[in-house]
Design a protein around this motif. Structure first.
Motif, PDB file in Angstrom:
ATOM      1  N   GLU A 192      36.887  35.041  46.602  1.00 25.28           N
ATOM      2  CA  GLU A 192      36.301  36.346  46.284  1.00 25.28           C
ATOM      3  C   GLU A 192      37.380  37.306  45.780  1.00 25.28           C
ATOM      4  OE1 GLU A 192      34.125  38.088  49.511  1.00 25.28           O
ATOM      5  OE2 GLU A 192      32.708  36.439  49.599  1.00 25.28           O
ATOM      6  N   ALA A 193      38.523  37.283  46.407  1.00 25.91           N
ATOM      7  CA  ALA A 193      39.618  38.177  46.016  1.00 25.91           C
ATOM      8  C   ALA A 193      40.123  37.852  44.612  1.00 25.91           C
ATOM      9  CB  ALA A 193      40.748  38.098  47.036  1.00 25.91           C
ATOM     10  N   ILE A 194      40.269  36.572  44.316  1.00 29.87           N
ATOM     11  CA  ILE A 194      40.803  36.199  43.002  1.00 29.87           C
ATOM     12  C   ILE A 194      39.785  36.477  41.890  1.00 29.87           C
ATOM     13  CG2 ILE A 194      40.220  33.739  42.876  1.00 29.87           C
ATOM     14  CD1 ILE A 194      43.620  35.230  42.026  1.00 29.87           C
ATOM     15  N   VAL A 195      38.512  36.334  42.168  1.00 28.55           N
ATOM     16  CA  VAL A 195      37.479  36.697  41.189  1.00 28.55           C
ATOM     17  C   VAL A 195      37.570  38.195  40.901  1.00 28.55           C
ATOM     18  CG1 VAL A 195      34.972  36.984  40.893  1.00 28.55           C
ATOM     19  CG2 VAL A 195      35.905  34.787  41.670  1.00 28.55           C
ATOM     20  N   PHE A 196      37.755  38.994  41.939  1.00 25.12           N
ATOM     21  CA  PHE A 196      37.901  40.433  41.786  1.00 25.12           C
ATOM     22  C   PHE A 196      39.111  40.777  40.908  1.00 25.12           C
ATOM     23  CE2 PHE A 196      39.538  44.509  43.645  1.00 25.12           C
ATOM     24  CZ  PHE A 196      38.510  45.331  43.214  1.00 25.12           C
ATOM     25  N   VAL A 197      40.226  40.126  41.162  1.00 28.90           N
ATOM     26  CA  VAL A 197      41.434  40.356  40.360  1.00 28.90           C
ATOM     27  C   VAL A 197      41.172  40.024  38.889  1.00 28.90           C
ATOM     28  CG1 VAL A 197      43.806  39.562  39.939  1.00 28.90           C
ATOM     29  CG2 VAL A 197      43.058  40.099  42.266  1.00 28.90           C
ATOM     30  N   ASN A 198      40.489  38.936  38.639  1.00 25.55           N
ATOM     31  CA  ASN A 198      40.173  38.558  37.260  1.00 25.55           C
ATOM     32  C   ASN A 198      39.249  39.579  36.594  1.00 25.55           C
ATOM     33  OD1 ASN A 198      41.780  36.248  37.160  1.00 25.55           O
ATOM     34  ND2 ASN A 198      40.183  34.995  38.074  1.00 25.55           N
ATOM     35  N   GLN A 199      38.313  40.128  37.347  1.00 23.08           N
ATOM     36  CA  GLN A 199      37.427  41.162  36.801  1.00 23.08           C
ATOM     37  C   GLN A 199      38.216  42.431  36.467  1.00 23.08           C
ATOM     38  OE1 GLN A 199      34.602  41.322  40.032  1.00 23.08           O
ATOM     39  NE2 GLN A 199      33.102  40.111  38.891  1.00 23.08           N
ATOM     40  N   ILE A 200      39.178  42.771  37.323  1.00 24.01           N
ATOM     41  CA  ILE A 200      40.038  43.923  37.044  1.00 24.01           C
ATOM     42  C   ILE A 200      40.825  43.685  35.756  1.00 24.01           C
ATOM     43  CG2 ILE A 200      42.061  45.218  37.817  1.00 24.01           C
ATOM     44  CD1 ILE A 200      41.042  44.798  40.694  1.00 24.01           C
ATOM     45  N   ALA A 201      41.319  42.472  35.583  1.00 24.62           N
ATOM     46  CA  ALA A 201      42.087  42.145  34.375  1.00 24.62           C
ATOM     47  C   ALA A 201      41.254  42.382  33.119  1.00 24.62           C
ATOM     48  CB  ALA A 201      42.575  40.703  34.436  1.00 24.62           C
ATOM     49  N   LEU A 202      39.989  42.000  33.147  1.00 27.94           N
ATOM     50  CA  LEU A 202      39.112  42.220  31.994  1.00 27.94           C
ATOM     51  C   LEU A 202      38.900  43.706  31.735  1.00 27.94           C
ATOM     52  CD1 LEU A 202      36.453  39.422  32.608  1.00 27.94           C
ATOM     53  CD2 LEU A 202      38.283  39.437  30.895  1.00 27.94           C
ATOM     54  N   LYS A 203      38.659  44.484  32.794  1.00 28.12           N
ATOM     55  CA  LYS A 203      38.479  45.930  32.648  1.00 28.12           C
ATOM     56  C   LYS A 203      39.758  46.578  32.130  1.00 28.12           C
ATOM     57  CE  LYS A 203      34.264  46.580  33.977  1.00 28.12           C
ATOM     58  NZ  LYS A 203      33.261  47.014  33.011  1.00 28.12           N
ATOM     59  N   ALA A 204      40.906  46.125  32.613  1.00 28.57           N
ATOM     60  CA  ALA A 204      42.187  46.674  32.173  1.00 28.57           C
ATOM     61  C   ALA A 204      42.382  46.436  30.677  1.00 28.57           C
ATOM     62  CB  ALA A 204      43.331  46.051  32.970  1.00 28.57           C
ATOM     63  N   GLU A 205      42.048  45.255  30.218  1.00 24.76           N
ATOM     64  CA  GLU A 205      42.172  44.953  28.787  1.00 24.76           C
ATOM     65  C   GLU A 205      41.214  45.800  27.964  1.00 24.76           C
ATOM     66  OE1 GLU A 205      44.204  42.798  26.781  1.00 24.76           O
ATOM     67  OE2 GLU A 205      45.365  43.124  28.604  1.00 24.76           O
ATOM     68  N   GLU A 206      39.973  45.967  28.438  1.00 22.32           N
ATOM     69  CA  GLU A 206      38.988  46.795  27.732  1.00 22.32           C
ATOM     70  C   GLU A 206      39.489  48.232  27.576  1.00 22.32           C
ATOM     71  OE1 GLU A 206      35.261  46.684  29.850  1.00 22.32           O
ATOM     72  OE2 GLU A 206      35.031  44.527  29.537  1.00 22.32           O
ATOM     73  N   ASN A 207      40.159  48.738  28.607  1.00 27.23           N
ATOM     74  CA  ASN A 207      40.639  50.117  28.614  1.00 27.23           C
ATOM     75  C   ASN A 207      42.063  50.259  28.088  1.00 27.23           C
ATOM     76  OD1 ASN A 207      38.591  51.972  30.067  1.00 27.23           O
ATOM     77  ND2 ASN A 207      38.595  50.104  31.297  1.00 27.23           N
ATOM     78  N   ASN A 208      42.708  49.140  27.809  1.00 28.86           N
ATOM     79  CA  ASN A 208      44.118  49.144  27.412  1.00 28.86           C
ATOM     80  C   ASN A 208      44.956  49.973  28.391  1.00 28.86           C
ATOM     81  OD1 ASN A 208      46.309  48.358  25.851  1.00 28.86           O
ATOM     82  ND2 ASN A 208      46.185  50.191  24.583  1.00 28.86           N
ATOM     83  N   HIS A 209      44.670  49.764  29.671  1.00 31.30           N
ATOM     84  CA  HIS A 209      45.372  50.470  30.749  1.00 31.30           C
ATOM     85  C   HIS A 209      45.509  49.482  31.904  1.00 31.30           C
ATOM     86  CE1 HIS A 209      46.932  53.990  32.676  1.00 31.30           C
ATOM     87  NE2 HIS A 209      46.131  53.820  33.716  1.00 31.30           N
ATOM     88  N   HIS A 210      46.720  49.143  32.242  1.00 37.91           N
ATOM     89  CA  HIS A 210      46.964  48.012  33.125  1.00 37.91           C
ATOM     90  C   HIS A 210      47.542  48.437  34.468  1.00 37.91           C
ATOM     91  CE1 HIS A 210      46.807  46.613  28.987  1.00 37.91           C
ATOM     92  NE2 HIS A 210      46.147  45.594  29.507  1.00 37.91           N
ATOM     93  N   PRO A 211      46.812  48.165  35.543  1.00 35.38           N
ATOM     94  CA  PRO A 211      47.281  48.566  36.867  1.00 35.38           C
ATOM     95  C   PRO A 211      48.331  47.598  37.413  1.00 35.38           C
ATOM     96  CG  PRO A 211      45.232  47.376  37.080  1.00 35.38           C
ATOM     97  CD  PRO A 211      45.507  47.511  35.604  1.00 35.38           C
ATOM     98  N   GLU A 212      49.006  48.059  38.425  1.00 32.17           N
ATOM     99  CA  GLU A 212      49.852  47.171  39.219  1.00 32.17           C
ATOM    100  C   GLU A 212      48.928  46.542  40.262  1.00 32.17           C
ATOM    101  OE1 GLU A 212      53.176  47.859  42.580  1.00 32.17           O
ATOM    102  OE2 GLU A 212      53.623  48.772  40.629  1.00 32.17           O
ATOM    103  N   ILE A 213      48.911  45.227  40.321  1.00 25.58           N
ATOM    104  CA  ILE A 213      48.041  44.513  41.252  1.00 25.58           C
ATOM    105  C   ILE A 213      48.903  43.654  42.164  1.00 25.58           C
ATOM    106  CG2 ILE A 213      46.169  42.829  41.506  1.00 25.58           C
ATOM    107  CD1 ILE A 213      45.279  43.594  38.647  1.00 25.58           C
ATOM    108  N   ASN A 214      48.742  43.853  43.458  1.00 20.41           N
ATOM    109  CA  ASN A 214      49.394  42.995  44.446  1.00 20.41           C
ATOM    110  C   ASN A 214      48.306  42.238  45.183  1.00 20.41           C
ATOM    111  OD1 ASN A 214      52.218  43.701  44.124  1.00 20.41           O
ATOM    112  ND2 ASN A 214      51.574  45.727  44.796  1.00 20.41           N
ATOM    113  N   PHE A 215      48.468  40.943  45.246  1.00 15.09           N
ATOM    114  CA  PHE A 215      47.433  40.059  45.779  1.00 15.09           C
ATOM    115  C   PHE A 215      48.017  39.253  46.928  1.00 15.09           C
ATOM    116  CE2 PHE A 215      45.411  35.863  45.664  1.00 15.09           C
ATOM    117  CZ  PHE A 215      44.086  36.236  45.840  1.00 15.09           C
ATOM    118  N   ASP A 216      47.339  39.268  48.056  1.00 19.72           N
ATOM    119  CA  ASP A 216      47.787  38.501  49.213  1.00 19.72           C
ATOM    120  C   ASP A 216      46.579  37.928  49.952  1.00 19.72           C
ATOM    121  OD1 ASP A 216      49.337  37.375  51.219  1.00 19.72           O
ATOM    122  OD2 ASP A 216      49.528  39.248  52.330  1.00 19.72           O
TER     123      ASP A 216
END
Length: 87
Positions: A33-57
């Motif tokens: 579930e967490a990794i799916v969420f991270v991948n969804q964030i990546a798509l939104k970041a690309e759409e907005n051309n604004h990239h967050p810092e993501i830490n995943f554990d």
């Protein structure tokens, strides 16, 4: 790019302000579930051309948003934060 005062974002009370960024932690019941969420964030970041810092554990995802080109919080940070909250 319009800069935002750290005291201005009342509508984003679920995000915290840390120095010149907004941050939030998300918790999930499984790694998948967490990794799916991270991948969804990546798509939104690309759409907005604004990239967050993501830490995943494992089941925790920490997001940090700031406008790196000016080193401050701007409107686009809150736009992406709102989109992340809807995922």
């Amino acid at each position: 790019m319009k800069k935002i005062s750290p005291k201005q974002p009342e509508e984003h009370v679920n995000w915290s302000i840390l120095k010149n960024a907004i941050v939030k932690s998300f918790f999930f019941s499984s790694f998948n579930e967490a990794i799916v969420f991270v991948n969804q964030i990546a798509l939104k970041a690309e759409e907005n051309n604004h990239h967050p810092e993501i830490n995943f554990d494992f089941k925790r995802v920490d997001i940090k948003l700031t406008s790196k080109d000016c080193g401050e919080i701007t409107e686009i940070d809150f736009v992406l934060a709102q989109e992340i909250d809807t995922l």
